[in-house]
Design a protein around this motif. Structure first.
Motif, PDB file in Angstrom:
ATOM      1  N   LYS A 199      -0.742  36.642  27.477  1.00 50.24           N
ATOM      2  CA  LYS A 199      -1.568  35.615  26.602  1.00 50.24           C
ATOM      3  C   LYS A 199      -0.915  35.867  25.552  1.00 50.24           C
ATOM      4  CE  LYS A 199      -6.083  36.477  28.308  1.00 50.24           C
ATOM      5  NZ  LYS A 199      -5.816  36.784  29.494  1.00 50.24           N
TER       6      LYS A 199
ATOM      7  N   LEU B 228      -1.278  34.853  21.660  1.00 49.78           N
ATOM      8  CA  LEU B 228      -2.492  35.560  20.659  1.00 49.78           C
ATOM      9  C   LEU B 228      -2.561  35.049  18.975  1.00 49.78           C
ATOM     10  CD1 LEU B 228      -4.988  38.238  22.402  1.00 49.78           C
ATOM     11  CD2 LEU B 228      -5.183  36.015  22.985  1.00 49.78           C
TER      12      LEU B 228
ATOM     13  N   GLU C 183      -6.312  32.559  22.474  1.00 47.87           N
ATOM     14  CA  GLU C 183      -5.512  32.220  23.183  1.00 47.87           C
ATOM     15  C   GLU C 183      -4.664  30.828  22.932  1.00 47.87           C
ATOM     16  OE1 GLU C 183      -5.087  32.654  27.898  1.00 47.87           O
ATOM     17  OE2 GLU C 183      -7.301  32.891  27.056  1.00 47.87           O
TER      18      GLU C 183
ATOM     19  N   ASN D 146      -2.923  27.756  23.899  1.00 46.41           N
ATOM     20  CA  ASN D 146      -2.339  27.118  25.974  1.00 46.41           C
ATOM     21  C   ASN D 146      -1.019  26.681  25.447  1.00 46.41           C
ATOM     22  OD1 ASN D 146      -1.924  25.668  27.752  1.00 46.41           O
ATOM     23  ND2 ASN D 146      -4.343  25.014  28.204  1.00 46.41           N
TER      24      ASN D 146
ATOM     25  N   SER E 244      -6.004  24.936  23.726  1.00 42.82           N
ATOM     26  CA  SER E 244      -6.351  26.154  22.625  1.00 42.82           C
ATOM     27  C   SER E 244      -7.425  26.308  22.084  1.00 42.82           C
ATOM     28  CB  SER E 244      -5.559  26.674  21.884  1.00 42.82           C
ATOM     29  OG  SER E 244      -3.650  26.210  21.942  1.00 42.82           O
TER      30      SER E 244
ATOM     31  N   TYR F  41      -9.982  33.279  21.126  1.00 41.51           N
ATOM     32  CA  TYR F  41     -10.699  33.917  22.849  1.00 41.51           C
ATOM     33  C   TYR F  41     -11.305  35.319  22.374  1.00 41.51           C
ATOM     34  CZ  TYR F  41      -9.231  37.917  25.145  1.00 41.51           C
ATOM     35  OH  TYR F  41      -8.788  39.046  26.008  1.00 41.51           O
TER      36      TYR F  41
ATOM     37  N   LYS G  92     -13.260  42.566  24.501  1.00 39.90           N
ATOM     38  CA  LYS G  92     -13.286  41.305  23.224  1.00 39.90           C
ATOM     39  C   LYS G  92     -14.292  42.094  22.651  1.00 39.90           C
ATOM     40  CE  LYS G  92     -12.153  37.541  25.877  1.00 39.90           C
ATOM     41  NZ  LYS G  92     -12.882  35.548  26.747  1.00 39.90           N
TER      42      LYS G  92
END
Length: 544
Positions: free
Chosen positions: A147, A149, A165, A167, A174, A177, A222
């Motif tokens: 990932k 970030l 996150e 893309n 995106s 997250y 998270k």
């Protein structure tokens, strides 16, 4: 990355950033200085580095890939150096503005300027624009596993600071997250807490002073866990060897297995492993054999093999590989012969054993999935068959040769008379033959079965059908004639050189009418010649 810190509860003393265990980071302060950063017994410690570019270049954003450190100044000019010799830096000739930069496990750099994502693959001279994000950077990028970030500012749809996150394939898609309520994160960092574990920390404005707080995050669940420690100055960015998302210990990226193939050799196991630390050496062993730097284990019979990978940093990882046994490949081959040497042979190959994904190679050509091969000449052909696991059958087949009989029942040949071009050849073709034409002596192909106006001699005859070409020779003979009987009746000229002699030519024994040439004159039917002087004169006679 904007800020990257390495946490280790096992450390009892301060180590440099580039020591083997990698329990530290490099910080870039708001005034462009570089600092070694460690956590010792739960407390953050920093020490200014005085050898980066011999203090001739100030820093702004920084990232690390193994022993390589990349950093830009406030103007965005990108520099590269080696952590073992940081004084020897060089400009990369690339402008990378922005304070969010990181590297993936292949050494590819990523950075965000505003909300535009850039990528610079390892070894490239120019960066590529990947697209626009729906968020603007608050100050950092890191990889956690696979990932990517980003510490992002609030936007119209999301009023809080957040971790986004990214893309990479489609930056516009995106997504948030996790949100970070109560904290304005300007940077994030992925740090090693041991051989096989990384943790994520974020950089926030200090709640108690003028420096920065280091906030621990449970990135998997998270959750923001709270302030871990603080530093006493403003931090713009940080870098660490594990910001690539790899572990400081052992990362087993792939295990490839070659099976034991019946009648074709033993199996093989290849291990592809890496460590985030560029200076680490990796050692490999299987079945508790002594470890070596060789990651390929050969001549393995079928079975289950425990594998251990260790590093020079004292980390290790266990895994295993199963070498299967693959029965012998069996196929059937149906062939058709090559007709008349015209590359009309073929073979159809079918499996008669339980193997998947079979592909075929005839005469060492590339493997293909198709099992029918056409346009083959007569002879022995090599065949290789490979299946999904990589086992190969090496065999051969034979394409026969077939020459059907010439489709001709007979030839009618007319002889040529003397030197006349009056010979001929007539071909009588067999019924049902698909005749395309014929020719003699390499001339034009004609559809007629007759060749006329031929001199006596031997001719190369070629007959062409829809499936074959036939070559033979045909002789046009010279017509046989009976030699004529010639007699002369003449009188000699008188003495004194007078021209009053005569000659009568009489001819029998061949085919009339006759023509005559006296003394190289044109041929006529004249047989009597007068007023002749003494001497020799040639005579030629033609019959009909």
């Amino acid at each position: 990355m904007r800020l990257l810190v390495f946490i280790s509860l096992l450390l009892i003393s301060l180590f440099s950033h580039y020591r083997v265990n990698g329990q530290s980071a490099i910080l870039v302060s708001s005034d462009g200085k570089f600092y070694d950063f460690d956590i010792v017994n739960g407390a953050c410690t920093t020490k200014e580095k005085t050898n980066f570019c011999n203090l001739t270049t100030t820093g702004f954003s920084i990232a690390q890939y193994k022993n390589k450190v990349y950093y830009s100044n406030a103007g965005g000019v990108l520099y590269e150096t080696d952590i073992q010799n940081p004084a020897l830096c060089r400009s990369m000739g690339i402008v990378a503005p922005g304070n969010a930069m990181t590297s993936d496990k292949n050494g590819t750099l990523y950075w965000v300027t505003g909300n535009v994502l850039y990528r610079l693959p390892n070894g490239w001279a120019n960066a590529e624009v990947l697209g626009t994000l729906p968020f603007t950077s608050a100050g950092d990028l890191i990889f956690f596993g696979d990932k990517l970030l980003l510490a992002a500012n609030p936007n119209m749809s999301n009023p809080n600071f957040s971790l986004v996150e990214v893309n990479i394939a489609s930056p516009a898609n995106s997504q948030v997250y996790m949100e970070t309520p109560g904290y304005a994160f300007w940077g994030i960092m992925n740090i090693s807490t041991g051989c096989n574990e990384n943790k994520v920390y974020a950089i926030s404005n200090s709640l108690t002073g003028a420096g920065r707080d280091i906030v621990e995050i449970d990135i998997v669940n998270k959750k923001v866990l709270g302030i871990f420690c603080s530093v006493g100055f403003q931090v713009y960015d940080a870098a660490s060897v594990t910001e690539t998302g790899e572990l400081k210990g052992i990362n087993i990226n792939n295990i490839s297995i070659k099976p034991q193939c019946a009648n074709a050799g033993l199996g093989e196991v290849s291990v592809a492993a890496t460590s985030a630390t560029g200076s680490a050496k990796l050692f490999f062993s299987y079945n508790n054999n002594p470890a070596t730097e060789t990651a390929v284990f050969s001549n393995l019979p079928t079975g289950n093999y425990p594998i251990k990978v260790t590093s020079s940093e004292g980390c290790s990882k266990d895994t295993f590989a199963i070498v299967p046994y693959i029965d012998r490949i069996q196929v059937s081959m149906a062939t058709l012969p090559d007709t008349c040497g015209a590359l009309r042979g073929s073979v159809t190959i079918n499996s008669i054993s339980n193997h998947a994904g079979m592909r075929f190679s005839v005469e060492n050509a590339a493997y293909v999935a198709g099992n029918i091969f056409n346009n083959l000449s007569a002879g022995i052909k090599s065949l290789k068959v490979i299946e999904t696991n990589g086992c190969v059958l090496d065999t051969s087949f034979v394409i026969g040769a077939f020459q059907p009989p010439m489709p001709v029942t007979s030839l009618n040949i007319t002889s040529a008379n003397c030197s006349n071009a009056d010979g001929s050849i007539t071909i009588n073709y067999a019924g049902g033959a698909n005749i395309q034409g014929a020719r003699i002596n390499g001339g034009a192909v004609q559809s007629s079965n007759q060749f006329n106006n031929l001199l006596a001699g031997t001719y190369q005859l070629q007959i062409i059908t829809a499936s074959c070409i036939y070559d033979t020779t045909v002789t046009v003979p010279l017509q046989t004639t009976v030699p004529p009987v010639v007699s002369y009746l003449g009188s000699s000229p008188d003495c004194g050189g007078k021209s009053n002699g005569s000659l009568q030519i009489n001819l029998t024994g061949t085919v009339a009418p006759y023509t005559y040439s006296f003394n190289n004159s044109p041929y006529t039917n004249t047989t009597s010649y007068q007023n002749l002087a003494a001497g020799n004169s040639p005579v030629a006679v033609k019959d009909a």
